[in-house]
Design an enzyme around this catalytic site. Structure first.
Site, PDB file in Angstrom:
ATOM      1  N   ASP A   1       4.549 -20.239  54.222  1.00 51.56           N
ATOM      2  CA  ASP A   1       5.135 -20.535  52.909  1.00 51.56           C
ATOM      3  C   ASP A   1       5.985 -21.806  52.980  1.00 51.56           C
ATOM      4  O   ASP A   1       6.963 -21.943  52.249  1.00 51.56           O
ATOM      5  CB  ASP A   1       5.966 -19.351  52.410  1.00 51.56           C
ATOM      6  CG  ASP A   1       7.107 -18.998  53.372  1.00 51.56           C
ATOM      7  OD1 ASP A   1       7.058 -19.435  54.531  1.00 51.56           O
ATOM      8  OD2 ASP A   1       8.034 -18.299  52.945  1.00 51.56           O
ATOM      9  N   GLU A   2       5.611 -22.743  53.850  1.00 47.81           N
ATOM     10  CA  GLU A   2       6.346 -23.990  54.031  1.00 47.81           C
ATOM     11  C   GLU A   2       5.566 -25.158  53.422  1.00 47.81           C
ATOM     12  O   GLU A   2       4.372 -25.333  53.692  1.00 47.81           O
ATOM     13  CB  GLU A   2       6.609 -24.248  55.511  1.00 47.81           C
ATOM     14  CG  GLU A   2       7.531 -23.216  56.138  1.00 47.81           C
ATOM     15  CD  GLU A   2       7.732 -23.436  57.625  1.00 47.81           C
ATOM     16  OE1 GLU A   2       8.724 -22.938  58.164  1.00 47.81           O
ATOM     17  OE2 GLU A   2       6.887 -24.116  58.246  1.00 47.81           O
TER      18      GLU A   2
END
Length: 358
Positions: free
Chosen positions: A270-271
Site C-alpha cells: 500500500d505504498e
C-alpha cells in the site's frame, strides 16, 4: 522442504537462478544471503511466488519486499527473453514459408505455360500435316485431353495458392499475437499489474533523470512517500479482493491530482510515490500533500460498503535531501515513519534529525 526435479537449462539473473524442473514447474532461488527457493506461477501475466523456503533467517519489512520484488523482476526478465526467442523462431518460420510459397507459385506458373505451348503445338501439327479425318479426330482428342489436364493443373495450382495464402495469413496472425503479447510483457516489466501505475524500477529511473536535470538547471523535485492508513484493516475484514479494489481506486484518484510532468507510482503493498517536478515553492508542495490526504480521506464504495482510509506522507527534496534516488526515497520514508508514530493521516518534510529512524 521443496522437492525439485532435475532442472532444465537455467538462467542466472543478478543474484537469482531461474529454471524449470523435469515436471515442468518453474522455480527461482536466491544464491546469496538470505538464500531461499520458491515455486513460480504466472497469473494474468504477473509472476507469483509460492512455497517459499528460507535457508537463512527470513528478512522483514522493506528488505523482505525488496528481495521478493527483485525476484519477480528476475523472473520477468527471463520470461521476456523466452518471448523474444519465440518471436524470433516465428519470424524465421514465416520467412521460410513465404520463400517456399513463392517457389511453388513460380513452378506452377512455369508448368501452366509449358502445357499451353504443348497444346498449341498439337494444333499446329494437325493443320500442317493435313491429317485424315481419323488422324484429325485423334489429334483433337489429344488436344482436348491436354486441355483437360491443363485445366486440372491450373485448378490444382489455384487451390495450392489459396492454401498457401491461408497458411501465410495464419502465420501472420500468430506473429501479430505474439508481438502483442511481447508488448504487454514489456509494459508489465515497468508497470504495476494491478493499478497499471509505473513500477518502482520505472519510478527510480524517472527520479534519476529528474535529479540530473535539477543539478544542471538548478531546479527541485519533491518526493512524496505515501503509505495508506487503515489498509490492513480492509484486507483483514473485507478481504484481499476488496483491498485490491481500494488500491486501484487510490491510483485513479492520485492520477487526477498530479500534473503531466509528474509521476505517481506504486512501489509495493500500500505504498505509493509522487514525483513532483519544478517543486521550488515549498507552499505548493504542502498544498498538494494536503490535497492528497483530503482526496484519499473521502470514503470509497467497495462491494457495496463504504471504506475509509487515510494517508501518511513523508516529503524529501532533490537535491537538498539526498544525492541519489535511493537517498531521497529513504529520507522521504523516514519522514513518513515519523507521521505514522505521531497519529497518521498527515504529512511532514524531512530533516536531518530523522536520521535516528535509519
Amino acid at each position: 522442504m521443496l522437492e525439485l526435479d532435475g532442472p532444465s537449462p537455467m538462467l542466472g539473473i543478478d543474484d537469482f537462478i531461474y529454471g524449470r524442473g523435469e515436471s515442468g514447474e518453474s522455480y527461482i532461488t536466491h544464491i546469496k544471503f538470505p538464500r531461499f527457493v520458491a515455486f513460480v506461477s504466472v497469473a494474468d501475466l504477473k509472476p507469483c511466488l509460492s512455497k517459499v523456503v528460507w535457508w537463512e533467517e527470513r528478512p522483514f519489512g522493506l528488505a523482505f519486499d525488496n528481495l521478493l520484488e527483485r525476484a519477480v523482476v528476475a523472473i520477468e526478465k527471463a520470461i521476456s527473453q523466452d518471448e523474444i526467442d519465440i518471436a524470433e523462431k516465428i519470424n524465421r518460420a514465416v520467412n521460410l514459408t513465404e520463400e517456399q510459397f513463392n517457389i511453388k507459385i513460380d513452378t506452377l506458373r512455369d508448368s501452366e505455360e509449358r502445357m499451353t505451348v504443348q497444346a498449341q503445338e498439337l494444333v499446329n501439327l494437325a493443320e500442317e500435316q493435313q491429317l485424315n479425318i481419323e488422324k484429325r479426330k485423334t489429334a483433337e482428342r489429344s488436344l482436348l485431353l491436354s486441355e483437360e489436364q491443363l485445366q486440372i493443373q491450373i485448378s490444382e495450382m489455384r487451390d495450392s495458392e489459396e492454401r498457401m495464402a491461408l497458411q501465410a495469413q495464419e502465420l501472420v496472425g500468430l506473429a501479430e499475437g505474439l508481438q502483442a503479447a511481447e508488448q504487454e510483457m514489456k509494459f508489465l516489466a515497468h508497470h504495476d499489474a494491478l493499478t497499471k501505475l509505473p513500477s518502482r524500477r520505472l519510478c527510480m529511473d524517472r527520479l534519476e533523470q529528474a535529479m540530473a536535470e535539477d543539478r544542471k538547471q538548478d531546479t527541485k523535485t519533491a518526493v512524496l512517500f505515501i503509505d495508506l492508513d487503515g489498509f490492513k484493516a480492509v484486507n483483514d475484514t473485507i478481504g484481499h479482493e476488496a483491498g485490491d479494489a481500494v488500491l486501484v481506486a487510490v491510483a485513479e484518484r492520485m492520477k487526477t491530482i498530479i500534473k503531466k510532468r509528474d509521476t505517481v507510482a506504486r512501489i509495493g503493498g500500500d505504498e505509493f510515490i509522487l514525483l513532483l517536478r519544478d517543486a521550488a515553492v515549498r507552499v505548493d508542495v504542502e498544498k498538494l500533500a494536503q490535497k492528497v490526504i483530503t482526496e484519499l480521506s473521502v470514503p470509497l464504495s467497495i462491494h457495496g460498503r463504504d471504506v475509509k482510509i487515510g494517508a501518511s506522507i513523508g516529503i524529501a527534496f532533490s537535491p537538498d535531501d539526498g544525492m541519489s534516488p535511493e537517498d531521497l526515497l529513504r529520507n522521504a520514508d523516514k519522514s513518513m515513519y515519523v507521521i505514522k508514530r505521531r497519529g497518521k493521516n498527515n504529512y511532514r518534510f524531512f530533516t536531518q534529525e530523522y536520521s535516528e529512524f535509519a
